[in-house]
Structures are given as C-alpha cells and as structure tokens.
Scaffold this motif. Structure first.
Motif, PDB file in Angstrom:
ATOM      1  N   TYR A  45       0.715  -1.433   0.286  1.00 59.20           N
ATOM      2  CA  TYR A  45       0.046   0.419   0.322  1.00 59.20           C
ATOM      3  C   TYR A  45       0.839   1.367   0.601  1.00 59.20           C
ATOM      4  N   THR A  46       0.214   2.255  -1.192  1.00 59.00           N
ATOM      5  CA  THR A  46       1.046   3.253  -1.149  1.00 59.00           C
ATOM      6  C   THR A  46       0.848   4.267  -0.258  1.00 59.00           C
ATOM      7  N   GLY A  47      -0.541   4.495   0.157  1.00 58.75           N
ATOM      8  CA  GLY A  47      -1.432   5.699   0.448  1.00 58.75           C
ATOM      9  C   GLY A  47      -0.719   5.495   2.152  1.00 58.75           C
ATOM     10  N   LYS A  48      -0.896   7.167   2.446  1.00 63.92           N
ATOM     11  CA  LYS A  48      -0.803   7.666   3.795  1.00 63.92           C
ATOM     12  C   LYS A  48      -1.423   6.638   4.657  1.00 63.92           C
ATOM     13  N   LEU A  49      -1.634   6.444   5.990  1.00 63.05           N
ATOM     14  CA  LEU A  49      -3.053   5.372   7.261  1.00 63.05           C
ATOM     15  C   LEU A  49      -2.205   6.252   8.460  1.00 63.05           C
ATOM     16  N   PHE A  50      -3.413   5.945   8.663  1.00 64.13           N
ATOM     17  CA  PHE A  50      -3.795   7.012  10.119  1.00 64.13           C
ATOM     18  C   PHE A  50      -4.305   6.022  11.138  1.00 64.13           C
ATOM     19  N   VAL A  51      -3.595   5.080  12.228  1.00 65.34           N
ATOM     20  CA  VAL A  51      -3.681   4.699  12.879  1.00 65.34           C
ATOM     21  C   VAL A  51      -3.684   4.790  14.174  1.00 65.34           C
ATOM     22  N   ALA A  52      -4.524   4.138  15.349  1.00 63.00           N
ATOM     23  CA  ALA A  52      -4.519   4.054  16.781  1.00 63.00           C
ATOM     24  C   ALA A  52      -4.747   2.992  16.952  1.00 63.00           C
ATOM     25  N   PHE A  53      -3.770   2.668  18.976  1.00 60.45           N
ATOM     26  CA  PHE A  53      -3.335   2.059  19.079  1.00 60.45           C
ATOM     27  C   PHE A  53      -3.254   2.533  20.551  1.00 60.45           C
ATOM     28  N   THR A  54      -3.213   1.108  21.200  1.00 61.84           N
ATOM     29  CA  THR A  54      -3.201   1.205  23.259  1.00 61.84           C
ATOM     30  C   THR A  54      -2.131   2.300  23.476  1.00 61.84           C
ATOM     31  N   THR A  55      -1.937   3.399  24.242  1.00 64.43           N
ATOM     32  CA  THR A  55      -0.623   3.629  25.263  1.00 64.43           C
ATOM     33  C   THR A  55      -0.018   2.474  26.004  1.00 64.43           C
ATOM     34  N   ALA A  56       0.675   2.887  26.421  1.00 62.22           N
ATOM     35  CA  ALA A  56       1.755   2.247  27.371  1.00 62.22           C
ATOM     36  C   ALA A  56       0.772   2.108  29.055  1.00 62.22           C
ATOM     37  N   SER A  57       0.447   3.137  28.944  1.00 66.12           N
ATOM     38  CA  SER A  57      -0.705   3.087  30.856  1.00 66.12           C
ATOM     39  C   SER A  57      -2.252   2.530  30.014  1.00 66.12           C
ATOM     40  N   GLY A  58      -2.524   2.283  28.955  1.00 70.79           N
ATOM     41  CA  GLY A  58      -3.953   1.828  28.961  1.00 70.79           C
ATOM     42  C   GLY A  58      -4.496   3.005  27.638  1.00 70.79           C
ATOM     43  N   GLY A  59      -4.352   3.984  27.829  1.00 74.57           N
ATOM     44  CA  GLY A  59      -4.916   5.554  27.038  1.00 74.57           C
ATOM     45  C   GLY A  59      -4.533   5.268  25.499  1.00 74.57           C
ATOM     46  N   VAL A  60      -4.864   6.268  24.938  1.00 75.62           N
ATOM     47  CA  VAL A  60      -5.726   6.468  22.666  1.00 75.62           C
ATOM     48  C   VAL A  60      -4.222   7.394  22.103  1.00 75.62           C
ATOM     49  N   ASP A  61      -3.858   6.153  21.040  1.00 75.33           N
ATOM     50  CA  ASP A  61      -2.570   7.099  20.880  1.00 75.33           C
ATOM     51  C   ASP A  61      -2.944   6.984  19.130  1.00 75.33           C
ATOM     52  N   ASN A  62      -2.377   8.045  18.205  1.00 76.81           N
ATOM     53  CA  ASN A  62      -2.204   7.642  17.608  1.00 76.81           C
ATOM     54  C   ASN A  62      -1.197   7.603  16.117  1.00 76.81           C
ATOM     55  N   ALA A  63      -1.101   7.284  15.042  1.00 79.23           N
ATOM     56  CA  ALA A  63       0.517   8.254  14.522  1.00 79.23           C
ATOM     57  C   ALA A  63       0.274   7.637  12.481  1.00 79.23           C
ATOM     58  N   THR A  64       0.262   8.859  11.944  1.00 83.11           N
ATOM     59  CA  THR A  64       0.407   8.320  10.608  1.00 83.11           C
ATOM     60  C   THR A  64       1.672   8.043   9.783  1.00 83.11           C
ATOM     61  N   ILE A  65       1.039   6.537   9.115  1.00 80.24           N
ATOM     62  CA  ILE A  65       1.821   6.330   8.103  1.00 80.24           C
ATOM     63  C   ILE A  65       2.203   6.796   6.448  1.00 80.24           C
ATOM     64  N   ASN A  66       3.619   6.704   6.753  1.00 83.80           N
ATOM     65  CA  ASN A  66       3.524   7.702   5.170  1.00 83.80           C
ATOM     66  C   ASN A  66       4.455   6.431   4.294  1.00 83.80           C
ATOM     67  N   THR A  67       4.974   5.360   4.679  1.00 84.19           N
ATOM     68  CA  THR A  67       5.087   4.387   3.776  1.00 84.19           C
ATOM     69  C   THR A  67       5.191   2.831   4.787  1.00 84.19           C
ATOM     70  N   LEU A  68       4.979   1.594   4.248  1.00 88.18           N
ATOM     71  CA  LEU A  68       5.418   0.177   4.821  1.00 88.18           C
ATOM     72  C   LEU A  68       6.776   0.151   4.445  1.00 88.18           C
ATOM     73  N   PRO A  69       6.982  -1.079   4.704  1.00 86.09           N
ATOM     74  CA  PRO A  69       6.521  -1.612   6.165  1.00 86.09           C
ATOM     75  C   PRO A  69       6.411  -0.222   7.495  1.00 86.09           C
ATOM     76  N   TRP A  70       5.463  -0.919   8.391  1.00 84.55           N
ATOM     77  CA  TRP A  70       5.744   0.184   9.508  1.00 84.55           C
ATOM     78  C   TRP A  70       6.057  -0.662  11.202  1.00 84.55           C
ATOM     79  N   THR A  71       7.085  -0.538  12.325  1.00 86.44           N
ATOM     80  CA  THR A  71       6.352  -1.171  13.218  1.00 86.44           C
ATOM     81  C   THR A  71       6.333  -0.342  14.092  1.00 86.44           C
ATOM     82  N   LYS A  72       5.837  -0.241  15.281  1.00 87.75           N
ATOM     83  CA  LYS A  72       5.837   0.227  16.464  1.00 87.75           C
ATOM     84  C   LYS A  72       5.654  -0.798  17.748  1.00 87.75           C
TER      85      LYS A  72
END
Length: 136
Positions: A45-72
């Motif tokens: 996939y070459t488009g940009k992605l917006f992802v949301a995920f659980t933070t270390a303390s249980g909250g919610v955070d997000n990130a913009t992904i410009n290229t794949l592969p991506w890891t966090k």
C-alpha cells in the motif's frame, strides 16, 4: 485529648491495613510488571495511513504512516489488561486500487494476532481491520 484521638486513628488504620493482607500458601504467582508488544503493518500500500492504538498506560494514541513496512513497539504496564489497534487511509492520501496491507501484533516475540490483507477499493482507500488482544 487530640493526641489520644490521633493515636487511636493510627492504630485503627494500621489494623485495617494488616487485616486486608492475605498470605498465599505454598504457591507463588509470578509478577508480570511489563509486556512488550510490537505492531507491524506490511504490504504494498502506497497511500498514507492513520492508525490508533492503546498506549503503555491504557489510553489511546495515534500515528500517521507514510510508507510500509511500519512497526511500533510499546512496553505495556501490568495494569493494562488488553490492547487495541485500527487504522485506515488518511483523508486525501489514498494509494492505488487493489493494493494491500496486513496487520500483525506480537507479544513477547510471538505473533498473537494476524489480520489478513485488506485491499484498497477503487478509490485507493483501505480500512485496516480493528484488532484486539487480551493479555493472558
């Protein structure tokens, strides 16, 4: 008189603190203080992605992904019982129709969630599958 009341409150507080303590018999449960989780998105996939995920303390955070592969990688507190992850095309930043992305979640180095490839629609928009994982 005040000293006697303060002393009595101190004794009562101490007694209540110890009353709640319970000694386990011969079994010792391991204490898990942290859990290391890695999120991974692969594909063409070459488009940009917006992802949301659980933070270390249980909250919610997000990130913009410009290229794949991506890891966090995130080290979760023991108080976090479960985690979630989801994502989609960033508005106005699509890829090409038919392109794909796969989401994997690793915990302790082992794959615990694999979501099959999602394919971009005719407009190049992709919706990643929402994933959850409850820690054992």
């Amino acid at each position: 008189m005040k000293t006697k009341i303060h002393f009595t409150l101190l004794i009562v507080t101490a007694a209540l603190s110890f009353a709640g303590c319970k000694k386990d018999s011969d079994t010792v449960q391991p204490v898990i203080s942290k859990r290391i989780v890695k999120y991974e998105i692969t594909g063409n996939y070459t488009g940009k992605l917006f992802v949301a995920f659980t933070t270390a303390s249980g909250g919610v955070d997000n990130a913009t992904i410009n290229t794949l592969p991506w890891t966090k990688e995130i080290t979760y507190n023991a108080t976090v019982a479960g985690i979630g992850f989801s994502g989609n095309t960033l508005v106005g930043q699509p890829g090409l129709a038919g392109q794909s992305a796969t989401v994997k979640v690793y915990s302790g180095g082992d794959i615990v969630v694999t979501e099959a490839a999602s394919f971009a629609n005719s407009s190049g928009v992709i919706n990643l599958p929402s994933t959850t994982y409850i820690f054992p």
